[in-house]
Design a protein around this motif. Sequence first.
Motif, short mmCIF file in Angstrom:
data_model
loop_
_atom_site.label_atom_id
_atom_site.label_comp_id
_atom_site.label_asym_id
_atom_site.label_seq_id
_atom_site.Cartn_x
_atom_site.Cartn_y
_atom_site.Cartn_z
N GLU A 4 101.37 -80.10 41.31
CA GLU A 4 100.88 -80.37 40.08
C GLU A 4 99.31 -80.67 40.27
O GLU A 4 98.78 -81.28 41.13
CB GLU A 4 101.57 -81.62 39.29
CG GLU A 4 102.83 -81.28 38.99
CD GLU A 4 103.25 -80.21 38.04
OE1 GLU A 4 102.34 -80.11 36.90
OE2 GLU A 4 104.26 -79.58 38.29
N ALA A 5 98.62 -79.96 39.34
CA ALA A 5 97.10 -80.13 39.48
C ALA A 5 96.67 -80.97 38.52
O ALA A 5 97.01 -80.88 37.29
CB ALA A 5 96.44 -78.81 39.07
N ARG A 6 95.90 -81.95 38.67
CA ARG A 6 95.37 -82.84 37.84
C ARG A 6 94.09 -82.74 37.20
O ARG A 6 93.26 -82.31 38.08
CB ARG A 6 95.49 -84.44 38.46
CG ARG A 6 94.75 -85.65 37.57
CD ARG A 6 94.54 -87.06 38.18
NE ARG A 6 93.88 -87.92 37.41
CZ ARG A 6 93.86 -89.21 37.61
NH1 ARG A 6 94.48 -89.50 38.90
NH2 ARG A 6 93.27 -89.80 36.92
N LEU A 7 93.72 -82.44 35.95
CA LEU A 7 92.44 -82.45 35.40
C LEU A 7 91.64 -83.69 35.61
O LEU A 7 92.19 -84.74 35.15
CB LEU A 7 92.67 -81.95 33.81
CG LEU A 7 91.22 -81.76 33.17
CD1 LEU A 7 90.34 -80.84 33.68
CD2 LEU A 7 91.51 -81.58 31.71
N LEU A 8 90.66 -83.50 36.25
CA LEU A 8 89.71 -84.50 36.80
C LEU A 8 88.88 -84.97 35.61
O LEU A 8 88.45 -84.08 34.68
CB LEU A 8 89.11 -84.68 37.87
CG LEU A 8 89.69 -84.40 39.06
CD1 LEU A 8 89.17 -84.01 40.63
CD2 LEU A 8 90.68 -85.68 39.25
N PRO A 9 88.17 -86.42 35.42
CA PRO A 9 87.40 -86.70 34.42
C PRO A 9 86.10 -86.36 34.45
O PRO A 9 85.15 -86.70 33.94
CB PRO A 9 87.90 -88.19 34.40
CG PRO A 9 88.11 -88.66 35.66
CD PRO A 9 88.90 -87.41 36.36
N TRP A 10 85.59 -85.24 35.49
CA TRP A 10 84.18 -84.88 35.19
C TRP A 10 84.43 -83.46 35.60
O TRP A 10 85.37 -82.70 35.83
CB TRP A 10 83.85 -85.40 36.76
CG TRP A 10 84.44 -85.35 37.90
CD1 TRP A 10 84.42 -84.08 38.90
CD2 TRP A 10 85.28 -86.14 38.82
NE1 TRP A 10 84.92 -84.28 39.83
CE2 TRP A 10 85.72 -85.48 39.75
CE3 TRP A 10 85.51 -87.63 38.35
CZ2 TRP A 10 86.44 -86.38 40.70
CZ3 TRP A 10 86.44 -88.13 39.28
CH2 TRP A 10 86.90 -87.48 40.48
N THR A 11 83.39 -82.62 35.36
CA THR A 11 83.44 -81.28 35.31
C THR A 11 82.41 -80.89 36.79
O THR A 11 81.76 -81.66 37.22
CB THR A 11 82.34 -80.67 34.27
OG1 THR A 11 81.37 -81.02 33.85
CG2 THR A 11 83.20 -80.92 33.09
N GLY A 12 82.61 -79.64 36.97
CA GLY A 12 82.07 -79.03 38.18
C GLY A 12 80.86 -78.28 37.64
O GLY A 12 80.25 -78.48 36.48
N GLU A 13 80.22 -77.37 38.73
CA GLU A 13 79.03 -76.31 38.33
C GLU A 13 79.40 -75.74 36.97
O GLU A 13 80.29 -75.10 36.63
CB GLU A 13 79.09 -75.47 39.25
CG GLU A 13 78.58 -75.82 40.64
CD GLU A 13 78.31 -75.10 41.75
OE1 GLU A 13 77.84 -73.87 41.33
OE2 GLU A 13 78.35 -75.37 42.97
N GLU A 14 78.38 -75.76 36.17
CA GLU A 14 78.33 -75.05 34.75
C GLU A 14 79.41 -75.52 33.88
O GLU A 14 79.97 -74.85 33.11
CB GLU A 14 78.77 -73.38 34.82
CG GLU A 14 77.55 -72.87 35.95
CD GLU A 14 77.95 -71.26 36.30
OE1 GLU A 14 78.69 -70.78 35.72
OE2 GLU A 14 77.32 -70.80 37.25
N GLY A 15 79.58 -76.76 33.97
CA GLY A 15 80.53 -77.52 33.22
C GLY A 15 82.09 -77.17 33.38
O GLY A 15 82.89 -77.41 32.53
N LYS A 16 82.51 -76.44 34.56
CA LYS A 16 83.92 -75.94 34.77
C LYS A 16 84.55 -77.12 35.04
O LYS A 16 84.27 -78.05 35.87
CB LYS A 16 83.77 -75.00 35.73
CG LYS A 16 83.22 -73.69 35.32
CD LYS A 16 83.28 -72.45 36.40
CE LYS A 16 82.50 -71.23 36.17
NZ LYS A 16 82.53 -70.03 37.06
N LEU A 89 102.21 -85.91 31.96
CA LEU A 89 103.41 -86.44 31.32
C LEU A 89 104.36 -85.26 31.02
O LEU A 89 105.61 -85.71 30.70
CB LEU A 89 103.13 -87.34 29.90
CG LEU A 89 102.39 -88.60 30.19
CD1 LEU A 89 101.93 -89.11 28.78
CD2 LEU A 89 103.29 -89.59 30.79
N GLY A 90 104.00 -84.17 31.18
CA GLY A 90 104.84 -82.78 30.92
C GLY A 90 104.61 -82.29 29.64
O GLY A 90 105.28 -81.73 29.11
N GLY A 91 103.46 -82.70 28.81
CA GLY A 91 103.23 -82.50 27.50
C GLY A 91 102.43 -81.38 27.28
O GLY A 91 101.60 -80.77 27.51
#
Length: 91
Positions: A4-16, A89-91
């Motif tokens: 599972e990939a977790r979306l992190l609370p920060w962005t990378g280059e160009e807001g990705k 949570l699987g949502g």
Amino acid sequence: MTGEARLLPWTGEEGKPCYLVGDGDGYLSRLADGIESVQLGMAGDLLGHADELLAERRASGGELRYLALRLAESLRDIKRVAESRGARLGG
């Protein structure tokens, strides 16, 4: 390690968006948890400030614009937190 990939609370280059794959117990997972906690706390503080500023009814256009910018920024952060937690949570 999970797939599972977790979306992190920060962005990378160009807001990705940035993602982390792991078991959720590593350093970066704990760092992300801490940043999410700070973001949630700051959103609460900002809402309190907005309530106070709007109750005064004498706020200048510049003050309201600044408030709107900070609220939009905070809402983006909180939306990312909600998406990340919902996915876990699987949502």
